[in-house]
Design a protein around this motif. Structure first.
Motif, short mmCIF file in Angstrom:
data_model
loop_
_atom_site.label_atom_id
_atom_site.label_comp_id
_atom_site.label_asym_id
_atom_site.label_seq_id
_atom_site.Cartn_x
_atom_site.Cartn_y
_atom_site.Cartn_z
N ILE A 26 0.89 -1.16 0.00
CA ILE A 26 0.00 0.00 0.00
C ILE A 26 0.92 1.20 0.00
N GLN A 27 0.82 2.05 -1.02
CA GLN A 27 1.79 3.12 -1.23
C GLN A 27 1.10 4.46 -1.36
N GLY A 28 1.61 5.43 -0.60
CA GLY A 28 1.09 6.78 -0.67
C GLY A 28 2.22 7.79 -0.68
N ARG A 39 5.39 3.20 2.18
CA ARG A 39 4.86 1.90 1.78
C ARG A 39 4.52 1.14 3.04
N GLN A 73 -0.60 3.50 10.90
CA GLN A 73 -0.85 3.26 9.48
C GLN A 73 -2.02 4.11 9.00
N GLU A 74 -3.08 4.16 9.77
CA GLU A 74 -4.24 4.96 9.39
C GLU A 74 -3.91 6.45 9.32
N LEU A 77 -2.19 7.06 6.07
CA LEU A 77 -3.18 7.06 5.00
C LEU A 77 -3.92 8.40 4.94
N ARG A 78 -4.22 8.99 6.10
CA ARG A 78 -4.88 10.31 6.13
C ARG A 78 -3.95 11.42 5.64
N ALA A 80 -1.67 11.17 3.32
CA ALA A 80 -1.34 11.03 1.90
C ALA A 80 -1.95 12.17 1.09
N PRO A 83 -5.20 9.63 -3.17
CA PRO A 83 -5.47 8.22 -2.85
C PRO A 83 -4.24 7.33 -3.03
N VAL A 84 -4.10 6.39 -2.11
CA VAL A 84 -2.97 5.46 -2.18
C VAL A 84 -3.20 4.46 -3.31
N GLU A 86 -2.50 0.38 -4.49
CA GLU A 86 -2.23 -0.95 -3.95
C GLU A 86 -1.76 -1.84 -5.08
#
Length: 159
Positions: A26-28, A39, A73-74, A77-78, A80, A83-84, A86
């Motif tokens: 999962i990459q952002g 990642r 991790q969350e 994600l916020r 980023a 959108p990331v 996958e």
């Protein structure tokens, strides 16, 4: 200083070898220039800084942290920028080099790319039959991961 010399290609999907066990990524992105990406690899997070040089090589600095909590991790994600993406990554040795095959998921489903890192700028490449050597996409910005996050492969026909 770590320098990366990488070439990226499209593949002949029907000729791909059996890929075995892959790694979910999962990459952002936290910044675009220089590129600062994260990642998420299970409970490990890797942070990478990359900067492109005029000769096509890139400066690369990478660090990682293990046992990253779901909350951390969350939060990444916020943070980023967009959108990331996958993907599932497979490593396939061929003729003294290792090809990394990325099978994209979710909004980029259907896209499969392969890249190879070279030890020097003038290192010759022996292509496996499943690499479309006429379709090098190293410098095609549409295939840059940060662009795939902003405009997914499945949305390209809409433009």
């Amino acid at each position: 200083m770590a320098i990366e010399i990488e070439h990226k290609y499209l593949v002949y999907q029907e000729l791909l070898p059996g890929l075995g066990e892959g790694q979910k990524i999962i990459q952002g992105y936290l910044a675009v220039k220089p590129s600062i990406r994260f990642r998420i690899l299970g409970q490990e997070v890797m942070i990478t800084v990359k900067n492109l040089h005029s000769d096509g090589s890139r400066f690369e600095f990478e660090t990682s942290k293990s046992n990253v909590s779901i909350d951390e991790q969350e939060e990444l994600l916020r943070l980023a920028l967009f959108p990331v993406i996958e993907k599932i990554r497979y490593r396939v040795p061929f003729s003294g080099l290792v090809w990394e095959i990325d099978v994209y998921q979710r909004e980029n489903l259907g896209l499969i790319t392969a890249d190879v890192e070279l030890p020097s700028l003038d290192h010759p490449i022996d292509f496996p039959e499943w690499i479309n050597s006429q379709q090098e996409i190293t410098h095609d910005a549409r295939y840059f991961n940060w662009n795939l996050g902003q405009k997914a492969f499945t949305k390209w026909e809409d433009s």
